[in-house]
Design a protein around this motif. Sequence first.
Motif, mmCIF file in Angstrom:
data_model
loop_
_atom_site.group_PDB
_atom_site.id
_atom_site.type_symbol
_atom_site.label_atom_id
_atom_site.label_comp_id
_atom_site.label_asym_id
_atom_site.label_seq_id
_atom_site.Cartn_x
_atom_site.Cartn_y
_atom_site.Cartn_z
ATOM 1 N N ARG A 68 0.831 -0.978 0.017
ATOM 2 C CA ARG A 68 0.028 0.046 -0.048
ATOM 3 C C ARG A 68 0.944 0.976 0.039
ATOM 4 O O ARG A 68 1.554 1.372 0.943
ATOM 5 C CB ARG A 68 -0.887 -0.114 1.295
ATOM 6 N N LYS A 85 0.786 0.881 -9.553
ATOM 7 C CA LYS A 85 -0.277 -0.210 -9.856
ATOM 8 C C LYS A 85 0.145 -1.258 -10.768
ATOM 9 O O LYS A 85 0.086 -2.151 -10.660
ATOM 10 C CB LYS A 85 -1.895 0.517 -10.199
ATOM 11 N N GLU A 105 -5.466 6.555 -11.177
ATOM 12 C CA GLU A 105 -5.471 5.232 -10.314
ATOM 13 C C GLU A 105 -5.240 5.688 -8.937
ATOM 14 O O GLU A 105 -4.960 4.752 -7.924
ATOM 15 C CB GLU A 105 -4.250 4.350 -10.817
ATOM 16 N N SER A 150 -2.691 -0.119 -3.355
ATOM 17 C CA SER A 150 -3.479 0.920 -3.161
ATOM 18 C C SER A 150 -2.413 2.042 -3.303
ATOM 19 O O SER A 150 -1.272 1.861 -3.055
ATOM 20 C CB SER A 150 -4.195 1.176 -2.050
ATOM 21 N N ASP A 195 -5.702 6.400 -5.285
ATOM 22 C CA ASP A 195 -7.059 6.252 -4.278
ATOM 23 C C ASP A 195 -7.443 7.433 -3.334
ATOM 24 O O ASP A 195 -8.582 7.557 -2.943
ATOM 25 C CB ASP A 195 -6.698 4.988 -3.410
#
Length: 311
Positions: free
Chosen positions: A212, A234, A262, A240, A264
Motif C-alpha cells: 500500500r 499499480k 489510479e 493502493s 485512491d
Amino acid sequence: MMKLIACNANRPLAEAIADHLDCPLTDAEVKNFADNEIFVRINENVRGEDVFVIQSTSRPANDNLMELLICIDALRRASAARITAVIPYFGYARQDRKTDGRTPISAKLVANLISASGADRVLTMDLHAGQIQGFFDIPTDNMVALPVMVDDVRRRMDKDNLMVVSPDVGGVVRARSFAKRIGADLAIVDKRRPEAGKSEVMNIIGDVSGRRCILVDDICDSGGTLCNAAAALKEEGAISVSAYITHGVLSNNAVGRIDKSEMDELVICNTILPSDEDVKSKKLRVLSVAPLLGEAIRRIANNESVSKLFD
Ligand code: R5P
C-alpha cells in the motif's frame, strides 16, 4: 502583545490560527480599488506590537503577493515593533535557479521584495527547496507539515505493508524522513520532465508489489506527477496508492484528473484554500496545519524554540 492580521488568500486558515491562539484577528481592510490596485487600512493601533501577517502567495499569486507587501508596508508605517510574514505557501519557490540563459531567479526576487517591504521575519512551511530559506536575509523559520501527516497515517492506516514513495529523485529526503517516522520502506519514482508542466515515469526503484503506497510531495499542481506515479505503481502491483501533499496548488482541474486516475486518495494540507468544487471530490481530504502554525507563532512571540516542534 501579539496581533494577527489576515490578508485575503486564505481567511479560514487565518481564523483557525486565531482560534488556536485564542487571539482575535485584528480589524483590517485589505481590498481592491476599481482599477484593481490594492488598498490596506489597519483599523486598530499596532504601535509597538508584535504583528503576524498571514498570507499564502498562492493563486492569484501576484495579487496575493502584492496584498502581503502592501499590508507589511502599512504596518511598518504604523510603527509595529516587529512584523512576521506568515506565508504558509510560498509561491514562486519553484523558480529558485536559472534553468536556462536569460531567465530569472524569481524566488530570490520575491524574498527581496518581502524584506524590502519591511518584514522582520518569515514563518513558512515546506519550502520547495530548503535552501530558499537562505534567499532571505532576515530570520526565516521553515516549518514542516510532516508531523500532521504522520499523525494522520498512524490514526488511519494499518502499519503493515506500507511503502512510502518519493515521486521524484528530488523528494527523496522528505520521503525518507516520512518513511522513518512511520517505520515503512522507501521506493523512488524516477520522473523526467520532457517540458515544464509535463512529467513522465521512467522507472520505479524498489519492489512495490503487494504494497500500500503513500506518495509524499510538497506540491500537487497539475496532478500529472501523482497520476503518472499512481499508474506506474499499480502497474508494478501496488495494492493502493494514496498521496500526502503539503500544498494543494491544484491548477487546471487537477482534482478532476485525480478523480479519474489510479490514485485512491489525495490528502493535502490547508496552506492553500481548496476551491468549493475541489472539496466535493470523494478522493480529496484536507488536514489542518493551523495548530502547528499557531504554535510556531506563539513560540516566536515568546522567544521560545521553534525547532522543538519538529522533534
Ligand atoms: C516538483 O519538483 C514538485 O515537488 C512537484 O512534484 C510538482 O510541482 C508537481 O507538479 P504537477 O502536479 O504539475 O505534476
